[in-house]
Design a protein around this motif. Structure first.
Motif, PDB file in Angstrom:
ATOM      1  N   UNK A  35       1.029  -1.345   0.213  1.00 36.01           N
ATOM      2  CA  UNK A  35       0.160  -0.090  -0.327  1.00 36.01           C
ATOM      3  C   UNK A  35       0.845   1.071  -0.107  1.00 36.01           C
ATOM      4  N   UNK A  36       1.511   1.158   0.457  1.00 34.51           N
ATOM      5  CA  UNK A  36       2.651   2.620   0.602  1.00 34.51           C
ATOM      6  C   UNK A  36       3.831   2.698  -0.557  1.00 34.51           C
ATOM      7  N   UNK A  37       3.463   1.865  -0.489  1.00 34.35           N
ATOM      8  CA  UNK A  37       4.474   1.805  -1.787  1.00 34.35           C
ATOM      9  C   UNK A  37       3.890   2.010  -3.082  1.00 34.35           C
ATOM     10  N   UNK A  38       2.587   1.173  -2.886  1.00 34.94           N
ATOM     11  CA  UNK A  38       1.654   2.088  -4.361  1.00 34.94           C
ATOM     12  C   UNK A  38       1.315   3.003  -4.703  1.00 34.94           C
ATOM     13  N   UNK A  39       1.132   4.150  -3.220  1.00 35.83           N
ATOM     14  CA  UNK A  39       0.885   5.313  -3.023  1.00 35.83           C
ATOM     15  C   UNK A  39       2.234   6.674  -2.825  1.00 35.83           C
ATOM     16  N   UNK A  40       3.332   5.839  -3.234  1.00 38.37           N
ATOM     17  CA  UNK A  40       4.861   6.205  -3.448  1.00 38.37           C
ATOM     18  C   UNK A  40       4.678   7.525  -1.957  1.00 38.37           C
ATOM     19  N   UNK A  41       4.336   6.841  -0.854  1.00 39.49           N
ATOM     20  CA  UNK A  41       4.555   7.921   0.668  1.00 39.49           C
ATOM     21  C   UNK A  41       4.518   6.591   1.822  1.00 39.49           C
ATOM     22  N   UNK A  42       5.302   7.498   2.818  1.00 35.59           N
ATOM     23  CA  UNK A  42       5.162   6.532   3.556  1.00 35.59           C
ATOM     24  C   UNK A  42       6.059   7.673   5.141  1.00 35.59           C
ATOM     25  N   UNK A  43       5.008   7.622   5.771  1.00 38.01           N
ATOM     26  CA  UNK A  43       4.958   8.821   7.246  1.00 38.01           C
ATOM     27  C   UNK A  43       5.991   7.952   8.365  1.00 38.01           C
ATOM     28  N   UNK A  44       6.220   6.856   8.254  1.00 42.55           N
ATOM     29  CA  UNK A  44       6.841   5.772   9.103  1.00 42.55           C
ATOM     30  C   UNK A  44       8.074   5.363   8.381  1.00 42.55           C
ATOM     31  N   UNK A  45       8.938   5.392   7.203  1.00 44.31           N
ATOM     32  CA  UNK A  45      10.029   3.982   6.306  1.00 44.31           C
ATOM     33  C   UNK A  45      10.209   3.568   7.732  1.00 44.31           C
ATOM     34  N   UNK A  46      11.166   2.215   6.826  1.00 43.36           N
ATOM     35  CA  UNK A  46      11.072   1.930   7.779  1.00 43.36           C
ATOM     36  C   UNK A  46      12.611   1.724   7.442  1.00 43.36           C
ATOM     37  N   UNK A  47      13.454   2.925   6.649  1.00 43.54           N
ATOM     38  CA  UNK A  47      14.954   3.077   5.896  1.00 43.54           C
ATOM     39  C   UNK A  47      14.984   4.116   5.887  1.00 43.54           C
ATOM     40  N   UNK A  48      15.788   5.353   5.366  1.00 42.24           N
ATOM     41  CA  UNK A  48      15.664   5.814   5.011  1.00 42.24           C
ATOM     42  C   UNK A  48      16.887   6.251   4.969  1.00 42.24           C
ATOM     43  N   UNK A  49      17.285   6.997   3.499  1.00 42.25           N
ATOM     44  CA  UNK A  49      19.324   7.609   3.362  1.00 42.25           C
ATOM     45  C   UNK A  49      18.998   8.183   1.995  1.00 42.25           C
ATOM     46  N   UNK A  50      19.997   9.406   2.165  1.00 39.35           N
ATOM     47  CA  UNK A  50      20.110  10.204   0.929  1.00 39.35           C
ATOM     48  C   UNK A  50      21.532  10.539   1.020  1.00 39.35           C
ATOM     49  N   UNK A  51      22.599   9.516   2.040  1.00 43.50           N
ATOM     50  CA  UNK A  51      24.142   9.571   0.874  1.00 43.50           C
ATOM     51  C   UNK A  51      24.761   9.565   0.001  1.00 43.50           C
ATOM     52  N   UNK A  52      24.019   9.182  -1.067  1.00 44.96           N
ATOM     53  CA  UNK A  52      24.624   9.165  -2.037  1.00 44.96           C
ATOM     54  C   UNK A  52      24.631   7.505  -2.962  1.00 44.96           C
ATOM     55  N   UNK A  53      25.115   7.039  -2.110  1.00 47.77           N
ATOM     56  CA  UNK A  53      26.093   5.845  -2.126  1.00 47.77           C
ATOM     57  C   UNK A  53      25.513   5.000  -1.084  1.00 47.77           C
TER      58      UNK A  53
END
Length: 166
Positions: A76-94
């Motif tokens: 459901x979160x995948x199809x909606x393309x959003x999550x208020x509480x992701x299991x994991x998040x990163x934005x460091x490039x690698x």
């Protein structure tokens, strides 16, 4: 006859010991990396994932610029393309993610609009191979090969765990 069955058993044991320990390190999307796919190819990452076979302890490497990656809990979160509480998040490039269990993993971009444009992926991790069946009793194998096979089968999960250290 006894020595040929022992050689066959030894070959089977070696195969069992080596197979589970073959963890893979996969670059998500191949050379393209984790980027918004072309407008006519919204299924790029799921197509990439379907060409691979993922096992427990394999590692996914996400390489990207000005982007992020999130693991979300369910379809459901995948199809909606959003999550208020992701299991994991990163934005460091690698970013490296170890697939630590069998089942489905859902990944999406955390950048507004990118997931809706196809920057998302579902990965299915296969169940580990079943250990060989144990013989009813040791009399079925006069040279004690059954006991060796059972001992080796118990060792396989330990060998598999080595992948997380490689």
């Amino acid at each position: 006859m006894g020595s040929s069955s022992s050689i066959l058993l030894l070959s089977a044991i070696i195969t069992l010991l080596l197979s589970p320990a073959q963890c893979k390190d996969l670059l998500v999307g191949g050379d393209a990396g984790w980027v918004v796919p072309p407008p006519n190819n919204h299924h790029f990452y799921n197509d990439w994932a379907s060409r691979n076979r993922f096992r427990t302890n394999d590692t996914l490497r996400f390489q990207y610029e000005k982007e992020s990656v999130m693991a979300v809990a369910d379809e459901e979160e995948y199809e909606q393309c959003r999550s208020s509480h992701p299991m994991f998040f990163a934005n460091n490039g690698n970013t490296s993610v170890t697939l630590d269990r069998p089942g489905l993993f859902y990944f999406i971009s955390g950048v507004a609009g990118h997931c809706k444009r196809g920057l998302k992926m579902i990965v299915k991790v296969l169940e580990p191979p079943s250990p060989p069946l144990q013989a009813a009793d040791d009399r079925s194998s006069p040279n004690g090969a059954t006991a060796v096979a059972v001992a080796v089968a118990g060792f396989i999960p330990t060998v598999s765990a080595l992948c997380s250290f490689l």
